[in-house]
Design a protein around this motif. Structure first.
Motif, PDB file in Angstrom:
ATOM      1  N   VAL A 168       0.663  -1.073   0.167  1.00  0.00           N
ATOM      2  CA  VAL A 168       0.237  -0.434   0.378  1.00  0.00           C
ATOM      3  C   VAL A 168       1.072   1.384  -0.197  1.00  0.00           C
ATOM      4  CG1 VAL A 168      -1.709   1.335   1.490  1.00  0.00           C
ATOM      5  CG2 VAL A 168      -1.607  -1.219   1.317  1.00  0.00           C
ATOM      6  N   LYS A 169       0.024   2.389  -0.287  1.00  0.00           N
ATOM      7  CA  LYS A 169       1.200   3.297  -0.940  1.00  0.00           C
ATOM      8  C   LYS A 169      -0.120   4.803  -0.506  1.00  0.00           C
ATOM      9  CE  LYS A 169       1.632   4.059  -5.569  1.00  0.00           C
ATOM     10  NZ  LYS A 169       2.115   3.897  -6.943  1.00  0.00           N
ATOM     11  N   THR A 170       0.000   5.567   0.365  1.00  0.00           N
ATOM     12  CA  THR A 170      -0.865   6.470   0.420  1.00  0.00           C
ATOM     13  C   THR A 170      -0.257   7.762  -0.224  1.00  0.00           C
ATOM     14  OG1 THR A 170      -0.929   5.599   3.199  1.00  0.00           O
ATOM     15  CG2 THR A 170      -1.888   7.477   2.434  1.00  0.00           C
ATOM     16  N   SER A 171      -1.657   8.700  -0.308  1.00  0.00           N
ATOM     17  CA  SER A 171      -1.482   9.395  -1.685  1.00  0.00           C
ATOM     18  C   SER A 171      -2.425  10.609  -2.257  1.00  0.00           C
ATOM     19  CB  SER A 171      -0.435   8.912  -3.245  1.00  0.00           C
ATOM     20  OG  SER A 171      -1.765   8.057  -3.934  1.00  0.00           O
ATOM     21  N   VAL A 172      -2.382  11.084  -2.876  1.00  0.00           N
ATOM     22  CA  VAL A 172      -3.189  12.229  -2.811  1.00  0.00           C
ATOM     23  C   VAL A 172      -3.834  11.894  -3.910  1.00  0.00           C
ATOM     24  CG1 VAL A 172      -3.652  14.270  -3.729  1.00  0.00           C
ATOM     25  CG2 VAL A 172      -1.913  14.205  -3.150  1.00  0.00           C
ATOM     26  N   PRO A 173      -5.941  11.601  -3.999  1.00  0.00           N
ATOM     27  CA  PRO A 173      -6.652  11.162  -4.341  1.00  0.00           C
ATOM     28  C   PRO A 173      -7.070  11.946  -6.073  1.00  0.00           C
ATOM     29  CG  PRO A 173      -7.649  11.762  -3.268  1.00  0.00           C
ATOM     30  CD  PRO A 173      -5.987  12.040  -2.638  1.00  0.00           C
ATOM     31  N   LEU A 192       4.746   4.816   0.841  1.00  0.00           N
ATOM     32  CA  LEU A 192       5.038   3.786   1.136  1.00  0.00           C
ATOM     33  C   LEU A 192       5.314   3.208   2.847  1.00  0.00           C
ATOM     34  CD1 LEU A 192       7.573   2.572  -2.126  1.00  0.00           C
ATOM     35  CD2 LEU A 192       5.358   3.058  -1.700  1.00  0.00           C
ATOM     36  N   LYS A 193       3.974   1.956   2.751  1.00  0.00           N
ATOM     37  CA  LYS A 193       4.046   1.810   3.811  1.00  0.00           C
ATOM     38  C   LYS A 193       4.164   0.616   4.350  1.00  0.00           C
ATOM     39  CE  LYS A 193      -0.458   3.047   6.063  1.00  0.00           C
ATOM     40  NZ  LYS A 193      -1.746   3.411   5.786  1.00  0.00           N
ATOM     41  N   ASN A 242      -5.591   9.016   0.011  1.00  0.00           N
ATOM     42  CA  ASN A 242      -5.980   7.687  -0.198  1.00  0.00           C
ATOM     43  C   ASN A 242      -4.348   6.956  -0.019  1.00  0.00           C
ATOM     44  OD1 ASN A 242      -7.751   6.507  -2.530  1.00  0.00           O
ATOM     45  ND2 ASN A 242      -6.556   7.191  -3.485  1.00  0.00           N
ATOM     46  N   GLU A 243      -5.889   5.649   0.280  1.00  0.00           N
ATOM     47  CA  GLU A 243      -4.298   4.504   0.352  1.00  0.00           C
ATOM     48  C   GLU A 243      -4.454   4.011  -1.191  1.00  0.00           C
ATOM     49  OE1 GLU A 243      -4.437   1.688   3.478  1.00  0.00           O
ATOM     50  OE2 GLU A 243      -3.473   3.429   4.135  1.00  0.00           O
TER      51      GLU A 243
END
Length: 107
Positions: free
Chosen positions: A8-13, A52-53, A95-96
């Protein structure tokens, strides 16, 4: 970096790599182990696009450019979050997104 463990990565939708989520400054020089990572020089500005998680370590994806405009092309890659400090939060990373093989491509 083992692609199988980074799910999973966290970012901007909705377009994670088009808008930086924060600006950071390198705390120290960082020399990467392979082409998936980018080298950083102490004091260099880094634009962060995704976090990156994983269990424990945190790597970020971002871009850097030389000290002077045009000195080198902007480079995109991963680096440990521990070698930078956040200087400006631009937008929340809420956003994941599942990672894919392109997140870890190295040629």
């Amino acid at each position: 970096m083992d692609a199988a463990r980074w799910k999973v990565k966290t970012s901007v939708p909705p377009y994670c790599y088009y808008n930086p989520i924060l600006i950071a400054r390198a705390l120290e020089d960082y020399y990467p182990g392979d082409c998936r990572f980018i080298s950083l020089r102490q004091g260099q500005v880094v634009y962060v696009y995704a976090l990156l998680k994983d269990r424990g370590n945190m790597f970020w994806a971002g871009s850097v450019q030389g000290s002077y405009y045009g000195e080198q092309e902007a480079r995109l890659g991963h680096f440990p979050s521990s070698v930078v400090e956040e200087t400006h939060a631009l937008m929340p990373a809420t956003n994941e997104v599942m990672t894919d093989n392109w997140d870890f491509y190295c040629n």
